[in-house]
Design an enzyme around this catalytic site. Structure first.
Site, PDB file in Angstrom:
ATOM      1  N   ASP A 159      24.116  45.287  30.332  1.00 24.09           N
ATOM      2  CA  ASP A 159      25.554  45.125  30.093  1.00 24.09           C
ATOM      3  C   ASP A 159      25.983  43.667  30.206  1.00 24.09           C
ATOM      4  OD1 ASP A 159      25.816  47.824  29.902  1.00 24.09           O
ATOM      5  OD2 ASP A 159      26.683  48.108  31.892  1.00 24.09           O
TER       6      ASP A 159
ATOM      7  N   LYS B 163      29.970  45.710  26.655  1.00 21.24           N
ATOM      8  CA  LYS B 163      30.985  46.444  27.405  1.00 21.24           C
ATOM      9  C   LYS B 163      31.918  45.528  28.155  1.00 21.24           C
ATOM     10  CE  LYS B 163      29.979  51.149  28.276  1.00 21.24           C
ATOM     11  NZ  LYS B 163      29.536  52.021  29.330  1.00 21.24           N
TER      12      LYS B 163
ATOM     13  N   MET C 168      38.557  46.692  37.965  1.00 23.68           N
ATOM     14  CA  MET C 168      39.164  46.687  36.624  1.00 23.68           C
ATOM     15  C   MET C 168      40.688  46.784  36.703  1.00 23.68           C
ATOM     16  SD  MET C 168      36.461  49.358  34.893  1.00 23.68           S
ATOM     17  CE  MET C 168      36.325  50.408  36.329  1.00 23.68           C
TER      18      MET C 168
HETATM   19  N1  SAH Z   1      29.094  48.932  38.654  1.00 21.97           N
HETATM   20  C1  SAH Z   1      29.868  47.759  38.976  1.00 21.97           C
HETATM   21  C2  SAH Z   1      31.314  47.887  38.542  1.00 21.97           C
HETATM   22  C3  SAH Z   1      31.489  48.022  37.043  1.00 21.97           C
HETATM   23  S1  SAH Z   1      33.177  48.098  36.567  1.00 21.97           S
HETATM   24  C4  SAH Z   1      29.782  47.463  40.472  1.00 21.97           C
HETATM   25  O1  SAH Z   1      29.265  48.294  41.232  1.00 21.97           O
HETATM   26  O2  SAH Z   1      30.204  46.378  40.881  1.00 21.97           O
HETATM   27  C5  SAH Z   1      33.503  46.423  36.178  1.00 21.97           C
HETATM   28  C6  SAH Z   1      34.470  45.827  37.172  1.00 21.97           C
HETATM   29  O3  SAH Z   1      33.792  45.471  38.375  1.00 21.97           O
HETATM   30  C7  SAH Z   1      35.107  44.530  36.724  1.00 21.97           C
HETATM   31  O4  SAH Z   1      36.195  44.755  35.863  1.00 21.97           O
HETATM   32  C8  SAH Z   1      35.575  43.972  38.053  1.00 21.97           C
HETATM   33  O5  SAH Z   1      36.717  44.646  38.517  1.00 21.97           O
HETATM   34  C9  SAH Z   1      34.419  44.365  38.951  1.00 21.97           C
HETATM   35  N2  SAH Z   1      33.425  43.271  39.083  1.00 21.97           N
HETATM   36  C10 SAH Z   1      32.152  43.299  38.689  1.00 21.97           C
HETATM   37  N3  SAH Z   1      31.523  42.155  39.030  1.00 21.97           N
HETATM   38  C11 SAH Z   1      32.446  41.391  39.644  1.00 21.97           C
HETATM   39  C12 SAH Z   1      32.429  40.107  40.249  1.00 21.97           C
HETATM   40  N4  SAH Z   1      31.310  39.354  40.265  1.00 21.97           N
HETATM   41  N5  SAH Z   1      33.568  39.629  40.804  1.00 21.97           N
HETATM   42  C13 SAH Z   1      34.688  40.377  40.812  1.00 21.97           C
HETATM   43  N6  SAH Z   1      34.770  41.601  40.269  1.00 21.97           N
HETATM   44  C14 SAH Z   1      33.671  42.108  39.694  1.00 21.97           C
END
Ligand code: SAH
Length: 269
Positions: A42, A64, A177
């Site tokens: 992704d 995505k 998100m």
């Molecule tokens: N599976 C992922 C989440 C996927 S949804 C997890 O466990 O982290 C995607 C959302 O995750 C983004 O829109 C944001 O809100 C958050 N996100 C992912 N990586 C991030 C990062 N490095 N810093 C801040 N928010 C993050």
């Protein structure tokens, strides 16, 4: 570490890539990435991580970003099944933890339904990464006895959440998100009983060299977000643990001793 060609064929590993910093990958994730025949990943998976793959591995980007799905979920599901049926060892890499807001569960259901063997490797989810690197303990005996991870992504323009359950004192709430819905989120949390001065923060690109933390309150956060033009990926953290940032933040302004981050920063400048 054991690498190269030792993985079973015709199998899928659903692997968490962590929140960004290459060094937050698990040892198991790094081993599987380095050994797989095919990597399906992704957009939240850092480049450095994909570079760990074998030079001859198939690398398939399935994108995505919230507004722009590079491959629809159905096609991703089919791709995983096809690659496994071709007899390849497949690593399906997702940002953070694959089973937290990653639709990993849906992909596993399809694999199970098709009789394709799989394993799951958890990763450090964004909330844990951002909490650690921003100096917000997500729970703390004097601040929060519970933490909730919730999606702020609106379906058909509606953010239909159990607001009275979220707006409880002594509770940390992390919205994934949620940037696009920040005004709604703050308004609802206040309307359901939290004081307007409850600390709230946004962490963008958590654990990466350009991590940014914005500190505010429920009353001021939407305006701060607008003024700073902050973009996803970012989390919103609500609760009094946010106050600890001032004392416990160690990463954003610290001299950098992490080799992966130094390389990333050198490339940016
Ligand atoms: N599976 C992922 C989440 C996927 S949804 C997890 O466990 O982290 C995607 C959302 O995750 C983004 O829109 C944001 O809100 C958050 N996100 C992912 N990586 C991030 C990062 N490095 N810093 C801040 N928010 C993050």
């Amino acid at each position: 570490m054991q690498v190269a060609n030792t993985l079973e064929k015709g199998k899928v590993w659903l692997v968490g890539a962590g929140p960004g910093d290459l060094e937050l990958l698990t040892v198991k994730a790094a081993r599987l990435i380095a050994a797989a025949d095919a990597l399906v990943y992704d957009h939240l998976v850092g480049d450095g991580i994909v570079d760990l793959a074998r030079p001859d591995a198939r690398r398939i980007y399935v994108g995505k970003e919230s507004a722009r799905h590079t491959l629809p979920q159905k096609s991703i599901n089919k791709l995983l099944v096809d690659l496994a049926r071709e007899g390849l060892s497949v690593v399906r890499l997702k940002g953070g933890d694959p089973l937290i807001f990653g639709r990993g569960g849906e992909e596993l259901e399809i694999l199970a339904g098709c009789g394709i063997p799989f394993e799951v490797v958890p990763g450090i989810t964004a909330a844990a990464g951002c909490g650690a690197y921003s100096g917000f303990p997500l729970t703390h005996r004097e601040h929060a006895h519970a933490v909730t991870f919730v999606t702020g992504h609106r379906k058909d323009g509606n953010l239909d959440l159990d607001w009275s359950a979220l707006a409880r004192p002594g509770h940390t709430v992390v919205f994934y998100m949620g940037i696009g819905a920040a005004t709604d989120i703050c308004r609802q949390m206040i309307a359901h009983g939290l004081p307007a001065e409850t600390p709230a923060a946004v962490v963008r690109n958590g654990t990466l060299a350009d991590q940014q933390t914005l500190l505010a309150t429920l009353a001021t956060l939407p305006q701060r977000i607008k003024a700073s033009d902050i973009k996803p990926p970012a989390l919103i953290v609500v609760g009094s643990v946010v106050r600890l940032h001032e004392q416990l933040s160690w990463f954003e302004h610290a001299p950098n001793t992490n080799p992966a981050l130094q390389t990333a920063m050198a490339q940016q400048s």
